[in-house]
Design a protein around this motif. Structure first.
Motif, PDB file in Angstrom:
ATOM      1  N   ILE A  58       0.847  -1.201   0.000  1.00 47.73           N
ATOM      2  CA  ILE A  58       0.000   0.000   0.000  1.00 47.73           C
ATOM      3  C   ILE A  58       0.877   1.244   0.000  1.00 47.73           C
ATOM      4  N   PRO A  59       0.529   2.239  -0.839  1.00 41.05           N
ATOM      5  CA  PRO A  59       1.243   3.508  -0.785  1.00 41.05           C
ATOM      6  C   PRO A  59       1.031   4.154   0.580  1.00 41.05           C
ATOM      7  N   LEU A  60       2.034   4.905   1.056  1.00 38.06           N
ATOM      8  CA  LEU A  60       2.008   5.388   2.442  1.00 38.06           C
ATOM      9  C   LEU A  60       0.827   6.282   2.747  1.00 38.06           C
ATOM     10  N   ASP A  61       0.318   7.025   1.709  1.00 34.10           N
ATOM     11  CA  ASP A  61      -0.764   7.949   2.031  1.00 34.10           C
ATOM     12  C   ASP A  61      -2.089   7.239   2.253  1.00 34.10           C
ATOM     13  N   ARG A  62      -2.137   5.911   2.059  1.00 35.92           N
ATOM     14  CA  ARG A  62      -3.388   5.204   2.314  1.00 35.92           C
ATOM     15  C   ARG A  62      -3.415   4.559   3.697  1.00 35.92           C
ATOM     16  N   ILE A  63      -2.383   4.834   4.517  1.00 40.57           N
ATOM     17  CA  ILE A  63      -2.354   4.226   5.853  1.00 40.57           C
ATOM     18  C   ILE A  63      -3.078   5.144   6.828  1.00 40.57           C
ATOM     19  N   ASP A  64      -3.905   4.563   7.673  1.00 46.44           N
ATOM     20  CA  ASP A  64      -4.673   5.310   8.665  1.00 46.44           C
ATOM     21  C   ASP A  64      -3.899   5.313   9.987  1.00 46.44           C
ATOM     22  N   PRO A  65      -3.322   6.439  10.407  1.00 48.28           N
ATOM     23  CA  PRO A  65      -2.467   6.441  11.606  1.00 48.28           C
ATOM     24  C   PRO A  65      -3.207   6.050  12.882  1.00 48.28           C
ATOM     25  N   ALA A  66      -4.494   6.428  12.953  1.00 48.11           N
ATOM     26  CA  ALA A  66      -5.257   6.108  14.163  1.00 48.11           C
ATOM     27  C   ALA A  66      -5.381   4.603  14.335  1.00 48.11           C
ATOM     28  N   GLN A  67      -5.664   3.907  13.220  1.00 47.76           N
ATOM     29  CA  GLN A  67      -5.775   2.451  13.273  1.00 47.76           C
ATOM     30  C   GLN A  67      -4.460   1.812  13.691  1.00 47.76           C
ATOM     31  N   VAL A  68      -3.345   2.396  13.191  1.00 50.14           N
ATOM     32  CA  VAL A  68      -2.026   1.847  13.507  1.00 50.14           C
ATOM     33  C   VAL A  68      -1.758   1.938  15.005  1.00 50.14           C
ATOM     34  N   GLN A  69      -2.047   3.108  15.595  1.00 48.98           N
ATOM     35  CA  GLN A  69      -1.824   3.280  17.040  1.00 48.98           C
ATOM     36  C   GLN A  69      -2.700   2.335  17.840  1.00 48.98           C
ATOM     37  N   LYS A  70      -3.965   2.239  17.390  1.00 51.40           N
ATOM     38  CA  LYS A  70      -4.912   1.382  18.111  1.00 51.40           C
ATOM     39  C   LYS A  70      -4.418  -0.062  18.072  1.00 51.40           C
ATOM     40  N   GLY A  71      -4.024  -0.507  16.856  1.00 52.98           N
ATOM     41  CA  GLY A  71      -3.540  -1.876  16.703  1.00 52.98           C
ATOM     42  C   GLY A  71      -2.308  -2.135  17.549  1.00 52.98           C
ATOM     43  N   LEU A  72      -1.387  -1.146  17.577  1.00 50.65           N
ATOM     44  CA  LEU A  72      -0.148  -1.327  18.322  1.00 50.65           C
ATOM     45  C   LEU A  72      -0.432  -1.526  19.798  1.00 50.65           C
ATOM     46  N   SER A  73      -1.284  -0.666  20.374  1.00 51.57           N
ATOM     47  CA  SER A  73      -1.568  -0.793  21.814  1.00 51.57           C
ATOM     48  C   SER A  73      -2.328  -2.080  22.096  1.00 51.57           C
ATOM     49  N   GLU A  74      -3.239  -2.449  21.178  1.00 47.88           N
ATOM     50  CA  GLU A  74      -4.028  -3.670  21.383  1.00 47.88           C
ATOM     51  C   GLU A  74      -3.127  -4.896  21.397  1.00 47.88           C
ATOM     52  N   PHE A  75      -2.189  -4.973  20.444  1.00 46.32           N
ATOM     53  CA  PHE A  75      -1.350  -6.159  20.371  1.00 46.32           C
ATOM     54  C   PHE A  75      -0.286  -6.184  21.453  1.00 46.32           C
ATOM     55  N   THR A  76       0.203  -4.999  21.892  1.00 49.18           N
ATOM     56  CA  THR A  76       1.164  -5.002  22.999  1.00 49.18           C
ATOM     57  C   THR A  76       0.492  -5.558  24.233  1.00 49.18           C
ATOM     58  N   GLN A  77      -0.780  -5.187  24.392  1.00 49.03           N
ATOM     59  CA  GLN A  77      -1.529  -5.711  25.535  1.00 49.03           C
ATOM     60  C   GLN A  77      -1.700  -7.221  25.418  1.00 49.03           C
ATOM     61  N   LYS A  78      -2.048  -7.671  24.204  1.00 46.66           N
ATOM     62  CA  LYS A  78      -2.250  -9.114  23.987  1.00 46.66           C
ATOM     63  C   LYS A  78      -0.961  -9.881  24.229  1.00 46.66           C
ATOM     64  N   LEU A  79       0.157  -9.271  23.867  1.00 40.91           N
ATOM     65  CA  LEU A  79       1.439  -9.942  24.039  1.00 40.91           C
ATOM     66  C   LEU A  79       1.715 -10.172  25.515  1.00 40.91           C
ATOM     67  N   ASN A  80       1.369  -9.167  26.342  1.00 43.37           N
ATOM     68  CA  ASN A  80       1.604  -9.306  27.782  1.00 43.37           C
ATOM     69  C   ASN A  80       0.704 -10.338  28.425  1.00 43.37           C
ATOM     70  N   SER A  81      -0.530 -10.435  27.888  1.00 40.18           N
ATOM     71  CA  SER A  81      -1.464 -11.347  28.539  1.00 40.18           C
ATOM     72  C   SER A  81      -1.551 -12.700  27.839  1.00 40.18           C
ATOM     73  N   ALA A  82      -0.703 -12.932  26.822  1.00 37.29           N
ATOM     74  CA  ALA A  82      -0.828 -14.190  26.061  1.00 37.29           C
ATOM     75  C   ALA A  82      -0.306 -15.368  26.870  1.00 37.29           C
ATOM     76  N   SER A  83      -0.968 -16.528  26.703  1.00 33.10           N
ATOM     77  CA  SER A  83      -0.578 -17.707  27.472  1.00 33.10           C
ATOM     78  C   SER A  83       0.064 -18.773  26.598  1.00 33.10           C
ATOM     79  N   THR A  84      -0.637 -19.233  25.540  1.00 33.45           N
ATOM     80  CA  THR A  84      -0.078 -20.300  24.716  1.00 33.45           C
ATOM     81  C   THR A  84       0.956 -19.727  23.742  1.00 33.45           C
TER      82      THR A  84
END
Lengths: 209, 70
Positions: free
Chosen positions: A160-186
């Motif tokens: 994807i060309p860079l101007d089609r990236i949604d920064p808000a989604q990127v931040q949201k995804g980053l915080s969501e997955f960092t949280q998942k990484l901390n709480s992941a078990s398997t």
């Protein structure tokens, strides 16, 4: 079994020793084989002419194919890039000066005359340099093949060309997955969360860098 | 000569390369701006039916679909 493989690899090019030559099956490298098959397989054509001299021999599939562009003897000035996605060809035989791909071993620059390489790509920035223009794409993953005739094939699943990236989604995804990484078990959960963190942080640095 | 190449973290967790690549692609598609995001999701929709075969006869097929049943 592995000792035989090592032995065969070592004796591949040395055919002086007659015992070794008899034991090894010598196959040429793909770049040494002639790619111009427009005249067809000569043994087949001769056998055909013996049996049916008045009828033209049928063409085999390889005669319909375009031969591989030959490796030039002098260094070419431009790199020919085929940048393809599963659903579209982004660049088809585009002549460019340089391409920088996000290989798993780091950002790799490909110039004309680059040594033949196969590189696995990680999520990151791909930039195509043509004169003063730079086109940047964010790639999800894929492979890059550089051939000896200065052709580069870049295969990506998503680009994807860079101007089609949604920064808000990127931040949201980053915080969501960092949280998942901390709480992941398997192991699998940890791997998926790690992938999420990798992709989103790569997107983040592509937007800011 | 055993291969000692470092194994990527997803492979040691039991994931194949295709699964890894598809997860990456889905995450990237998720971060697109509209309307490109809707186009991308539309493009990736699948609709197929799979049936296992036993003794030369197909069993009941399962239908996997992203399109809502009209």
């Amino acid at each position: 079994m592995f000792r035989q493989v090592a032995h065969r690899l070592l004796t591949r090019s040395t055919t002086n020793h007659s015992a070794c030559a008899a034991a090894t099956i010598l196959r040429p490298y793909s770049t040494d084989v002639s790619t111009d098959a427009s005249s067809g397989d000569s043994a087949f054509v001769e056998a055909w002419k013996k049996v049916a001299p008045n009828i033209d021999p049928p063409k085999t599939p390889i005669q319909f194919m375009e031969p591989r562009p030959p490796t030039p003897s002098t260094l070419p000035s431009k790199l020919t890039v085929n940048f393809v996605l599963p659903y579209a060809a982004e660049l088809s035989k585009a002549e460019v000066d340089m391409v920088i791909v996000p290989a798993t071993t780091g950002q790799m620059g490909i110039l004309p005359g680059h040594v033949p390489t196969i590189a696995e790509l990680k999520p990151g920035l791909l930039s195509v340099h043509e004169g003063n223009d730079v086109k940047k794409y964010f790639i999800s993953s894929g492979f890059a093949f550089v051939h000896s005739n200065s052709y580069a094939d870049i295969l990506a699943v998503e680009a994807i060309p860079l101007d089609r990236i949604d920064p808000a989604q990127v931040q949201k995804g980053l915080s969501e997955f960092t949280q998942k990484l901390n709480s992941a078990s398997t192991d699998l959960d940890k791997a998926e969360a790690q992938i999420g963190v990798d992709v989103h942080s790569a997107l983040n640095s592509a937007l800011t860098g | 000569m055993a291969s000692t190449a470092a194994v990527p973290f997803w492979r040691s967790a039991g994931m194949t390369y295709i699964t890894y690549s598809n997860i990456c692609a889905n995450l990237v598609r998720n971060c697109l701006k509209e309307p490109h995001k809707a186009e991308a999701i539309n493009r990736e929709k699948v609709h197929f039916s799979v049936s296992k075969w036993v003794d030369g006869k197909p069993q009941k097929p399962t239908i996997r679909s992203d399109t809502p049943e009209a």
